[in-house]
Design an enzyme around this catalytic site. Structure first.
Site, short mmCIF file in Angstrom:
data_model
loop_
_atom_site.label_atom_id
_atom_site.label_comp_id
_atom_site.label_asym_id
_atom_site.label_seq_id
_atom_site.Cartn_x
_atom_site.Cartn_y
_atom_site.Cartn_z
N GLY A 417 0.81 -1.23 0.00
CA GLY A 417 0.00 0.00 0.00
C GLY A 417 0.83 1.27 0.00
CD GLU A 418 4.91 1.67 3.76
OE1 GLU A 418 5.96 2.28 3.47
OE2 GLU A 418 4.82 0.88 4.71
CB ALA A 419 3.37 6.15 -2.56
CE LYS A 421 6.92 -1.28 2.59
NZ LYS A 421 6.22 -2.25 3.45
CB ILE A 422 3.87 1.30 -5.44
CG1 ILE A 422 2.86 0.56 -4.54
CG2 ILE A 422 3.41 1.24 -6.90
CD1 ILE A 422 1.49 1.19 -4.51
#
Length: 1435
Positions: A417-419, A421-422
């Site tokens: 969910g963390e930007a 990480k994406i």
């Protein structure tokens, strides 16, 4: 297909298929590894059969119409017929069909795919036929269909069982099928080996048992919409399956089981095959199974069966299973905390440390939680980044369009969910995509791909998320992506295509798998049965799709299949599933009163116990046995009033287990025997018998008619705790437990104990150990101890007494220890029962007899000894004595090693204060010694010293003096046995004892040693009797003793004189010395004289040393005895003494016995005269008296007097030794008479003068004695001259009418000295020494005469009268030549003496002396002849 003609054609084809087995088979080479298998058939019919089979499979896959299926519809009928024909083909298939590669591939590619669709059909007929076909495949083709069978189980059967929305009908049909599968032992074991022990396969066996366990427990039954009856039916079927599985395991491992009831001999060991050289271990193979379905397969050359079989190695499979468990645990940890899971797998060696290995693990392992994988890959740490890069680098995007590549990338995990990480993930994806597609011209750089990937993710979320109301349009999406390609736009057609593709199909991110039945909260959302069916149909469709896809994926795959043969597979199988099985059976027994359910549960538990027993799985065995015990309600805390039929059946099952599996129960016997103990109590309650004591005992029968007890304490063990129990409640209780008293139960319980004879050597020890433990619990009751188990111990002792001795010894080690405790129970009734039981068992055991040198009787009778030692109750002690007496009277001929225990018991009784006990024990002991020893002495020889020790203890019991005397007499009697039977085979625990010495070590020595103990322990009369008997034995039997035996013996004898062991009180010590030591001293000398030849070399110095010790004591009587004994010893044996002379100053250098003797006398005199003797004592007393001017302790004076007396005794001893006792006195008397009669010239001859030791002693010996005598004389003369000292001592309290003096010592020492010198002076044999003798004689006589002149006291001069008479008389008898020398020396002294008032006799001697002087010096000539020593004189 629908008409009769078509049906007939199909039937003909089927017949052809079934006939294939009659044609020869020719197998052609083919590429078995390729996706397509090309093969030619050996016959046209084989090709036809293949085509028909394929057609039937395809026909069965045709879809049915929409809506509810019509049974009469053409589609359904054709599907059913095709499935029926396929079932017929498979059931009748011959060897060609079962083994030909083409037919096997057809089954994989067509039939299995068809079944994956029909196996989830909502039509019952279709579903049932599919299950039947699967059963046939499992039975006949499982070796070829490993992966297909896994799909069936995992995706269809188990899913149906686990899914909460599946119908009862589907579950019922699946479980019916599983019932048949679970009844096939080969199939069950094969499932475990090929799936649960395969790293790449699902745990089918474990999952199957867990699902069946849940069904059997009835979990979520109501939530599934079932009626209670349906739920019960399903539970029964679940239990039936679980029981079948365990039955299969029991059947599979039956060759390892030994039924004790089939054993014919006592304690036959289990390992009979090992004795024949066929060890049962890892190489045991399963040969056949009675209940197995036919799973044999004829495999020819090149058959698929031989190509895919794998050898059965249980060890290897167990290793794989352990690895699989490690991996599963690691995955479980990963799904909670990824780093911890990876670390665990690396520590266990199941995962490499390189990041490439970790990345490959994330790719390949489907059981990982996709969310956790995404989070792990998106982390910013170095390791996570490296793993993520490796993970992406292992993906191949070559030739893929961008969206397809993105789909592949996102299938393996769920985006975090963390930007940030994406962002990291998309960045790496873009770089990898361009790396794989370097020839593309669409993207100017990786930045373009990165931004586009991000926008596609956003588009997917926007278009397919239900939370987003205003969806993004195509134009908006194109507008959003303007300028992303290095400030240029991507083609609108390209972006439009992406939009349309995402709109049509979202990018599917992998969801977390959940294989659990829906929870109650989710189920409540299903409003109606219709909705539930609709939901189930959707799930079934999805299930069918998944199964079909998997089946197609594995249709060309080949996996090796192992046909299990080893027995040892059952152990890990049971270890894997014993907990869910136990849960199912326990809950079934607890929650359901249905008889059939209880019966299944009990049967399952019984099978589980059997397996755990066979494989020695203690934890599992104990858990199941405890469950049985708990549900019997006999040991539970619940009230016995709740007992139902299932509890009665549980009790019966427990008894059955004890009867059939006794060899393996080990510690589980504890629970079983506890239940049996409580069962007996329940039976007593049920029959209304008061349960105070053991059933059948007299006390209990008397009280049983008095009604029921009012208090509940008797029934505490069965849950009847609390207040009183009235008659109505008691009637209810009796009714509820009535069946426990049924004949069948009673007989079955008895059979456990009677059957104990057939238990093997280890099992019987466990059985006995826990029976004893239960017995202790029964007896520990503070209110009403029970003896049920104690009685059973006695019974099984009777039953098992004929076992081999090694086994019986181990059994009795436990039972004997129990009797030790019970026999010391504070409750006398219990102890009496124990002792009486011991008596009965002992009588029975003694009847068997015993060979020489064995110790079984000794071990068996030891409890009597322990009870006698520890139990102080007079009643019990008396009973023990009576039991032993009975044994002695009836079984004496059979007793061997048991005599030790018998005498040990009597030894304990001997020190008792109860007259009855002592008398009874002594009577029996006397009977043994006087009568039984007479006939059975060789059998009792090992215990002979115990018998003597026992008699010694009787003798030392001061409370019964008559018994003491009689005991000593019996010890004397024992000596007769040893004397009469010296050649009896005496054994010795010490192997170093020479055979010839054993009669001493085991015969004579114990007798004499115990007599010495009596002497040292007892009062005067008893010890005197003991002393007398001891020396009587020595004198009577000493001629048989060896020299070194005498050394051992005298060590014992000298203990009598051991000052360290003498009593502390002075009066007792004095009595001891005066009586016992005195007596012993004379007896020692008598023995020594009697056996001088044997003893002089080894013991003379020891005897002298002992005499030396006696003389030094402050006891006048003992000291006198010491000197007397020395005198007697020398006089009696002196003529045998060796004449050699060596230096006598150091005893260690002496070999001559005379040296020893003279050294001893010298020591006596010198020690008394010097520091430790008279001189010291007198000086010490003088100093005390002078300084303190007070009276000195009379003890010191008494000691001084004793030393004076002993000094005189010593002087007299020397005189007696040299000249024989009384010789000197007679000579003095003769001298006096001669002086009175004036006949001094006559020769005086004493008869005994030649009996002394003078003639045996050398001159040097005599000179040494003379030195001592002169020293004694000098000391006494000095003391008598010291008037001041004598006056002070007298005033200080020294007893006596006058001042203390040593006149007697002064005169006697000089008299002895003169006698020796004059005897030597006239001895022709000593001419060589005459010069020295004359010198000594002149010196001594001159000093004596000179001293006499100085004496002032009249009494002192009177004491010297006889001395002067001796001196002058002896001098007168020497020759003239010698006389001259003496006369010239003595003349002036004699002239001085003339002035004293002398007695007439002395004056007469002086007259003769002066006349002799005149004659010798010719001063005058006698006229009348005077005969003096042969010289004629004229007076």
């Amino acid at each position: 297909e629908g008409g009769g003609e078509g049906g007939e054609k199909l039937e003909q084809k089927v017949l052809q298929l079934s006939m294939l087995k009659n044609y020869p088979c020719i197998y052609l080479e083919s590429d078995v590894h390729g996706p397509q298998v090309a093969a030619k058939f050996s016959h046209i019919l084989q090709k036809d059969a293949f085509l028909v089979f394929r057609s039937l499979c395809k026909l069965s896959m045709k879809p049915l119409g929409e809506g509810p299926p019509d049974p009469k519809s053409h589609e359904l009928r054709s599907k059913v017929v095709s499935l029926q024909l396929l079932l017929s083909v498979l059931q009748n298939a011959g060897p060609v069909f079962r083994t030909h590669e083409m037919f096997i591939n057809a089954i994989k590619q067509y039939l299995c795919v068809a079944l994956s669709k029909n196996g989830v059909s909502s039509v019952p007929d279709v579903f049932e036929l599919s299950l039947a076909i699967f059963l046939t495949l499992l039975s006949n083709f499982k070796t070829h269909l490993k992966m297909q069978i896994e799909v069936f189980f995992k995706e269809i059967f188990l899913n149906i069982l686990e899914t909460s929305t599946s119908s009862f009908e589907h579950k019922w049909m699946v479980i019916q099928t599983l019932t048949r599968i679970c009844a096939d032992a080969q199939c069950v074991v094969d499932i475990y080996v090929n799936y649960d022990c395969d790293l790449n396969a699902a745990n089918i066996f474990e999952r199957l048992v867990n699902d069946l366990s849940k069904i059997a427990q009835g979990r979520s039954g109501h939530e599934l919409g079932m009626t209670p009856l349906q739920e019960l039916s399903l539970r029964k079927k679940g239990l039936e399956c679980l029981v079948s599985i365990l039955k299969c395991m029991v059947e599979w491992s039956k060759d390892l089981y030994v039924n004790p009831n089939h054993q014919t001999s006592l304690g036959q060991e289990r390992s009979t095959d090992q004795d024949l050289g066929e060890p049962k271990g890892l190489d045991i193979r399963r040969r056949s199974s009675v209940s197995s379905m036919d799973s044999t397969m004829s495999s020819g050359i090149g058959s698929v069966g031989t190509q895919t079989s794998v050898p059965d190695d249980p060890e290897q499979f167990e290793v794989i299973k352990q690895q699989k468990e490690i991996i599963e645990h690691g995955i479980e940890l990963f799904n909670k905390k990824p780093k911890r899971g990876i670390q665990y797998l690396q520590e266990q060696g199941m995962l490499g440390t390189p990041v490439e290995d970790i990345a490959q693990f994330l790719h390949q392992e489907e059981r990982l939680d996709s969310t956790q994988v995404g989070d792990f890959l998106g982390e910013s740490t170095r390791l996570n980044k490296e793993v993520m890069y490796a993970y992406v680098d292992q993906l191949d995007f070559c030739g893929k369009d961008f969206v397809s590549a993105l789909r592949i990338f996102l299938e393996g995990f769920r985006l975090p969910g963390e930007a940030q990480k994406i962002d990291r993930l998309m960045e790496k994806f873009a770089a990898r995509y361009l790396e794989c597609n370097q020839g593309q011209t669409m993207f100017a750089s990786a930045d373009t791909a990165y931004v586009l990937a991000y926008s596609i993710i956003m588009l997917t979320t926007d278009l397919h998320s239900p939370q987003v109301k205003n969806k993004m349009t195509k134009e908006q999406y194109i507008k959003m992506n303007r300028g992303i390609n290095d400030s240029k736009d991507l083609p609108e057609e390209y972006l439009s295509t992406i939009y349309e593709e995402i709109e049509g199909k979202k990018i599917a991110m992998k969801e977390t798998k959940e294989h659990t039945i829906a929870t109650k909260s989710n189920k409540q959302n299903v409003a109606s049965e219709k909705q539930r069916r609709l939901l189930y149909n959707l799930e079934m469709e999805q299930m069918a799709k998944t199964a079909k896809a998997l089946m197609e994926a594995v249709s060309h795959a080949k996996a090796p299949f192992t046909s299990a043969t080893h027995l040892d597979h059952v152990r890990p199988m049971f270890k894997l599933v014993w907990t869910p099985l136990l849960a199912a059976y326990s809950i079934g027994l607890q929650n359901c009163d249905e008889t059939e359910v209880a019966s299944l549960c009990l049967e399952g538990i019984r099978c589980a116990i059997r397996i755990a027993c066979i494989f020695g799985m203690q934890l599992e065995r104990d858990a199941y046995v405890q469950a049985l015990a708990r549900f019997s309600l006999l040991t539970a805390s619940s009230s016995i009033t709740e007992m139902k039929q299932k509890n009665i059946d549980t009790i019966k099952t427990l008894i059955t287990v004890a009867h059939t599996d006794g060899n393996y129960l080990g510690n589980s016997w504890h629970e079983i025997l506890k239940c049996i103990s409580q069962l007996e109590l329940a039976q007593l309650i049920g029959t209304g018998v008061k349960t105070r004591y053991l059933s059948g005992s007299g006390r209990e029968k008397e009280s049983s008619l008095k009604g029921y007890t009012s208090a509940g304490e008797e029934f505490m063990g069965l849950g009847l705790v609390g207040g009183g129990v009235d008659k109505r409640q008691m009637a209810s209780i009796q009714e509820s437990v009535g069946e426990t008293s049924s004949q069948s139960v009673v007989v079955a319980v008895d059979r456990i104990f009677t059957g104990s004879t057939r238990l093997d050597g280890n099992a019987i020890v466990d059985f006995v150990r826990w029976l004893c433990a239960v017995s202790m619990d029964e007896l520990a009751s503070p209110h009403h101890p029970r003896m049920f188990s104690l009685q059973k111990i006695v019974e099984i002792s009777y039953y098992n007494m004929n076992r081999i001795r090694l086994q019986w010894s181990r059994i009795w080690q436990v039972i004997g220890d129990h009797f030790n405790k019970v026999g010391c129970n504070p409750n006398e009734d219990v102890a009496i029962f124990a002792v009486d039981s011991l008596r009965q068992l002992s009588m029975k055991f003694l009847e068997k007899g015993e060979l020489a040198n064995f110790r079984f009787q000794k071990d068996f009778l030891r409890p009597f000894e322990h009870i006698m030692k520890k139990n102080r109750s007079p009643t019990i002690r008396d009973m023990v004595i009576r039991c032993i007496t009975q044994m002695v009277n009836s079984q004496a001929a059979n007793i061997r090693s048991g005599w030790k225990n018998i005498f040990a018991v009597f030894h304990q009784a001997a020190s008792d204060h109860d007259g009855n006990i002592v008398e009874l024990a002594f009577q029996t002991t006397g009977h043994i010694v006087t009568t039984i020893f007479q006939h059975h002495f060789p059998a009792a020889i090992d215990s002979f010293q115990d018998a003597v020790k026992c008699l010694s203890e009787f003798a030392c019991n001061a409370s019964f003096p008559d018994t003491s005397m009689e005991a000593i007499r019996l010890i004397r009697y024992c000596g007769k046995y040893v004397s009469e039977r010296p050649r009896v085979e005496y054994t010795s625990d010490d192997m170093n004892v020479a055979p010839g010495d054993r009669v001493w070590v085991r015969g004579w020595f114990p007798i004499l040693f115990e007599l010495s103990c009596i002497i040292n322990r007892c009062k005067l009369d008893v010890r005197t009797r003991g002393l007398t008997v001891m020396f009587e034995i020595m004198k009577s039997y000493g001629h048989t003793f060896e020299k070194h035996w005498w050394q051992d013996l005298f060590r014992i004898v000298f203990r009598i004189f051991d000052n360290m062991k003498l009593p502390e009180q002075q009066s007792e010590k004095s009595e001891w010395m005066t009586t016992t030591c005195n007596h012993a001293l004379y007896a020692i000398c008598d023995v020594f004289t009697q056996f001088y030849e044997a003893l002089n070399e080894v013991l003379l110095s020891d005897v002298f040393a002992q005499l030396h010790w006696c003389v030094k004591q402050d006891n006048e009587q003992l000291a006198r005895s010491g000197t007397n004994c020395l005198e007697n010893l020398v006089i009696s044996n002196g003529e045998k003494f060796s004449p050699e002379w060596l230096m006598c100053n150091l005893p260690s250098q002496t070999k001559s016995i005379w040296c020893h003797c003279l050294y001893l006398v010298m020591c006596y005199i010198q020690i008394q005269l010097k520091f430790h003797g008279l001189n010291f004592c007198f000086n010490y007393c003088f100093i005390l008296a002078f300084n303190l001017s007070s009276h000195i302790d009379q003890k010191l004076f008494a000691s001084l007097l004793i030393k004076c007396v002993v000094q005189l005794e010593l002087i007299q001893t020397i005189d007696n030794i040299v000249f024989y006792p009384a010789t000197s006195k007679k000579e003095d008397a003769e001298h006096m008479v001669a002086a009175q009669r004036d006949t001094l010239d006559a020769d005086i001859h004493i008869d005994t003068e030649d009996q002394g030791m003078y003639k045996y002693m050398s001159s040097q010996h005599l000179f040494k004695l003379l030195d001592c005598l002169q020293e004694s004389h000098s000391f006494s003369k000095a003391f008598n001259s010291n008037y001041e000292q004598r006056t002070v001592l007298w005033r200080a309290g020294f007893k006596g009418k006058s001042k203390p003096n040593l006149l007697k010592q002064e005169t006697s020492s000089l008299a002895c000295c003169l006698r020796i010198l004059f005897r030597m002076y006239v001895d022709e044999n000593r001419k060589d020494s005459w010069e020295e003798i004359q010198h000594r004689l002149l010196t001594v006589c001159s000093e004596a005469l000179g001293y006499f002149i100085t004496v002032n006291s009249e009494s002192h001069r009177e004491a010297w009268t006889s001395l002067l008479l001796l001196l002058l008389t002896k001098t007168l008898k020497i020759s003239d030549e010698k006389f001259k020398a003496h006369a010239s020396m003595y003349y002036p002294y004699l002239c001085e003496i003339m002035q004293f008032d002398l007695i007439p006799e002395l004056r007469a001697v002086l007259r003769k002396f002066f006349l002799r002087i005149g004659a010798v010096y010719k001063i005058w000539i006698p006229k009348e002849p005077l005969q003096l020593t042969g010289i004629q004189l004229q007076i």
